[in-house]
Write a protein that holds these residues in place. Structure first.
Motif, mmCIF file in Angstrom:
data_model
loop_
_atom_site.group_PDB
_atom_site.id
_atom_site.type_symbol
_atom_site.label_atom_id
_atom_site.label_comp_id
_atom_site.label_asym_id
_atom_site.label_seq_id
_atom_site.Cartn_x
_atom_site.Cartn_y
_atom_site.Cartn_z
ATOM 1 N N LEU A 34 11.224 -40.653 30.651
ATOM 2 C CA LEU A 34 12.467 -40.153 31.264
ATOM 3 C C LEU A 34 13.558 -41.219 31.189
ATOM 4 O O LEU A 34 13.267 -42.415 31.252
ATOM 5 C CB LEU A 34 12.219 -39.784 32.722
ATOM 6 C CG LEU A 34 11.435 -38.493 32.930
ATOM 7 C CD1 LEU A 34 10.878 -38.433 34.342
ATOM 8 C CD2 LEU A 34 12.323 -37.285 32.662
ATOM 9 N N ASP A 89 8.063 -39.522 43.304
ATOM 10 C CA ASP A 89 8.166 -38.718 42.081
ATOM 11 C C ASP A 89 9.435 -39.067 41.297
ATOM 12 O O ASP A 89 10.548 -38.986 41.815
ATOM 13 C CB ASP A 89 8.180 -37.237 42.492
ATOM 14 C CG ASP A 89 8.360 -36.316 41.295
ATOM 15 O OD1 ASP A 89 8.203 -36.783 40.152
ATOM 16 O OD2 ASP A 89 8.651 -35.122 41.518
ATOM 17 N N GLU A 92 8.687 -32.334 26.902
ATOM 18 C CA GLU A 92 10.128 -32.604 26.835
ATOM 19 C C GLU A 92 10.383 -33.514 25.635
ATOM 20 O O GLU A 92 9.486 -34.246 25.204
ATOM 21 C CB GLU A 92 10.592 -33.344 28.089
ATOM 22 C CG GLU A 92 10.364 -32.608 29.396
ATOM 23 C CD GLU A 92 11.312 -31.434 29.571
ATOM 24 O OE1 GLU A 92 12.454 -31.532 29.093
ATOM 25 O OE2 GLU A 92 10.886 -30.430 30.176
ATOM 26 N N TYR A 122 13.548 -47.257 33.784
ATOM 27 C CA TYR A 122 14.067 -46.292 32.800
ATOM 28 C C TYR A 122 14.481 -47.035 31.552
ATOM 29 O O TYR A 122 15.131 -48.075 31.692
ATOM 30 C CB TYR A 122 15.274 -45.532 33.351
ATOM 31 C CG TYR A 122 14.961 -44.643 34.510
ATOM 32 C CD1 TYR A 122 14.408 -43.376 34.318
ATOM 33 C CD2 TYR A 122 15.202 -45.060 35.809
ATOM 34 C CE1 TYR A 122 14.119 -42.549 35.384
ATOM 35 C CE2 TYR A 122 14.906 -44.233 36.881
ATOM 36 C CZ TYR A 122 14.370 -42.979 36.662
ATOM 37 O OH TYR A 122 14.087 -42.170 37.724
ATOM 38 N N SER A 146 10.371 -37.603 38.402
ATOM 39 C CA SER A 146 10.709 -36.613 37.375
ATOM 40 C C SER A 146 12.152 -36.107 37.458
ATOM 41 O O SER A 146 12.709 -35.654 36.467
ATOM 42 C CB SER A 146 9.727 -35.442 37.413
ATOM 43 O OG SER A 146 9.777 -34.832 38.668
ATOM 44 N N ASP A 147 12.775 -36.203 38.646
ATOM 45 C CA ASP A 147 14.186 -35.828 38.776
ATOM 46 C C ASP A 147 14.888 -37.041 39.399
ATOM 47 O O ASP A 147 14.632 -37.374 40.565
ATOM 48 C CB ASP A 147 14.268 -34.583 39.680
ATOM 49 C CG ASP A 147 15.696 -34.184 39.994
ATOM 50 O OD1 ASP A 147 16.591 -35.055 39.957
ATOM 51 O OD2 ASP A 147 15.910 -33.001 40.301
ATOM 52 N N SER A 148 15.758 -37.696 38.637
ATOM 53 C CA SER A 148 16.269 -38.998 39.084
ATOM 54 C C SER A 148 17.134 -38.871 40.346
ATOM 55 O O SER A 148 17.148 -39.768 41.194
ATOM 56 C CB SER A 148 17.030 -39.697 37.961
ATOM 57 O OG SER A 148 18.092 -38.899 37.520
ATOM 58 N N GLU A 149 17.844 -37.737 40.499
ATOM 59 C CA GLU A 149 18.661 -37.553 41.705
ATOM 60 C C GLU A 149 17.776 -37.416 42.939
ATOM 61 O O GLU A 149 18.007 -38.019 43.987
ATOM 62 C CB GLU A 149 19.479 -36.267 41.568
ATOM 63 C CG GLU A 149 20.971 -36.521 41.574
ATOM 64 C CD GLU A 149 21.731 -35.236 41.388
ATOM 65 O OE1 GLU A 149 21.747 -34.410 42.323
ATOM 66 O OE2 GLU A 149 22.297 -35.050 40.284
ATOM 67 N N LYS A 150 16.729 -36.610 42.768
ATOM 68 C CA LYS A 150 15.776 -36.403 43.861
ATOM 69 C C LYS A 150 15.051 -37.704 44.207
ATOM 70 O O LYS A 150 14.809 -38.003 45.378
ATOM 71 C CB LYS A 150 14.731 -35.367 43.419
ATOM 72 C CG LYS A 150 14.503 -34.260 44.418
ATOM 73 C CD LYS A 150 13.738 -33.206 43.741
ATOM 74 C CE LYS A 150 12.875 -32.329 44.521
ATOM 75 N NZ LYS A 150 12.128 -31.439 43.625
#
Ligand SMILES: Cc1ncc(COP(=O)(O)O)c(C=O)c1O
Length: 422
Positions: free
Chosen positions: A200, A164, A336, A193, A166-170
């Motif tokens: 994103l 996934d 977004e 990216y 959707s959250d780059s840190e995760k």
């Protein structure tokens, strides 16, 4: 064996076995391109004379700068430009690319060993996968995914883990976790990216962490930087290669397709780790002879002289983005604000979201609103519930698309959804 026209062997009079084409498994395991269903309906509508607004493909709507076209014509008239060119790209073009990386990102590249031209970045990416991935080896890619990221690896008989995005840190935590848990360890990480389809984006620190993780777990990295030149509101998408140590672990692909409106020209670049660049050159040496030299010469002009046009193109996409966002939000879509790329990635509203797949919803919009968009599952299961709209029609056409979609959704919510959704 001699054959007769009546399906019988003319020598021994035995029936001939029907000939069977036996394609490779790698072809059979590829799914039908998801856009095919939407495209088939789009083409039949257009054939029937209907005016369809096509937001499906990220195909630039404007031509390249006139100076670039003039240079192409001039170079095409030169008899010296029609033979096989240098497979890796002519040196002046590779120098120009290195110069651009230095000017824009402060990245130093050796044009002879750290830059190679490709036939669009998609060709380069796919062949880089052949150069780096063996059968049964594992790569990590973002989910949802640009189909080539998944299927270049599948065609190379590699395994894919899609994480996934959707959250780059995760995303990076999950990359590290996967490397800790999996044996044998993944070999390659693909990052993309500004991301297609979600648009994103990340900040430069993201790539510092990518390099750290890559070094810790022995992961090679490919950064797909196709949307490097299309950004909004003063945002500058960072280059992976600008992170300290990036060249030790990987490469980055860029393209003339998007920012320079040269998608049909097929000009891309792979830059970074010299061993990976060299390996790509070896693979390409067996598959192709590089790009038409006149195109390479015109690309030098584009890179050297058309920065202002590239910026203006981003402004055009930004204005289109704002029209689409405003219209969709008024209709209850969750979306977004993208800072880069050519797409709006939007969660379609209720009651459709919980009752209709993205393919069915895209088909409905095409059938009833004459608007073509890409269903989210064209980018894998993580795209369910979303549509991707490419900002490739002009502002009036985009307003018209929003109006037409609004009428369809209005009708849907006023009558029984069950009836509408059947
Ligand atoms: C993420 C991504 N990578 C690569 C490409 C291919 O670009 P090119 O025209 O350079 O092959 C695209 C085109 O849509 C893309 O979205």
């Amino acid at each position: 064996m001699s054959q007769s026209s009546n399906g019988v062997d003319s020598e021994n009079q035995e029936p001939l076995k029907p000939f069977r084409i036996q394609l490779a498994e790698r072809v059979q395991k590829l799914p039908q391109y998801v856009l095919a269903k939407v495209n088939a309906l789009l083409h039949s509508k257009r054939k029937a004379g209907e005016d369809v607004i096509d937001l499906g493909m990220g195909n630039p709507s404007e031509p390249p700068h006139p100076m670039v076209i003039e240079k192409l014509a001039e170079a095409a008239h030169d008899p010296n430009n029609h033979g096989y060119s240098k497979a890796n790209g002519i040196q002046n073009l590779r120098r120009e690319v290195a110069g651009k990386y230095f000017k824009k990102f402060g990245v130093r590249l050796d044009p002879d060993t750290e830059v190679i031209t490709t036939i669009g970045s998609k060709e380069g990416f796919s062949h880089m996968i052949l150069a780096t991935m063996g059968a049964g080896e594992t790569a990590i890619i973002p989910a949802p995914y640009f189909p080539a990221h998944m299927y270049a690896i599948v065609m190379a008989s590699g395994n894919v883990i899609a994480l996934d995005v959707s959250d780059s840190e995760k995303f990076l935590k999950n990359v590290a976790y996967t490397c800790e848990q999996l044996y044998p360890k993944p070999k390659l990480l693909v990052v993309n990216y500004p991301h297609n389809p979600s648009s994103l984006t990340v900040e430069p620190e993201f790539y510092v962490d990518v390099v750290k993780i890559a070094k810790k777990y022995g992961l090679m990295v490919i950064s797909d930087f196709a949307y490097a030149d299309v950004a909004f509101d003063g945002y500058q998408p960072p280059s992976f290669l600008a992170a300290p140590g990036a060249k030790d672990v990987g490469v980055e692909f860029t393209t003339m397709s998007k920012g320079y409106n040269m998608a049909g020209w097929r000009v891309g670049f792979c830059c970074g780790n010299p061993e990976m660049v060299k390996a790509l050159g070896i693979i390409k040496g067996y598959y192709d002879y590089g790009l038409f030299q006149a195109i390479q010469i015109a690309s030098i002009v584009a890179l050297r002289h058309t920065d202002a046009a590239v910026e203006a193109q981003s402004k055009l996409y930004q204005a289109r983005r704002d029209i689409v966002l405003e219209g969709l939000r008024k209709q209850g879509w969750q979306v977004e604000t993208p800072r880069a790329g050519m797409f709006v990635w939007a969660k379609y509203p209720e009651p459709w979201a919980s009752q209709m797949s993205s393919v069915d919803f895209a088909m409905k919009l095409l059938e009833e609103a004459n608007v073509a968009a890409s269903p989210g599952t064209g980018f894998g299961p993580a795209g369910e519930g979303f549509l991707r709209m490419a900002l490739v029609e002009n502002e009036n056409r985009l307003r018209q698309a929003i109006r037409q979609m609004g009428r369809v959704l209005d009708r849907g919510t006023k009558s029984s959804p069950e009836k509408q959704l059947s």
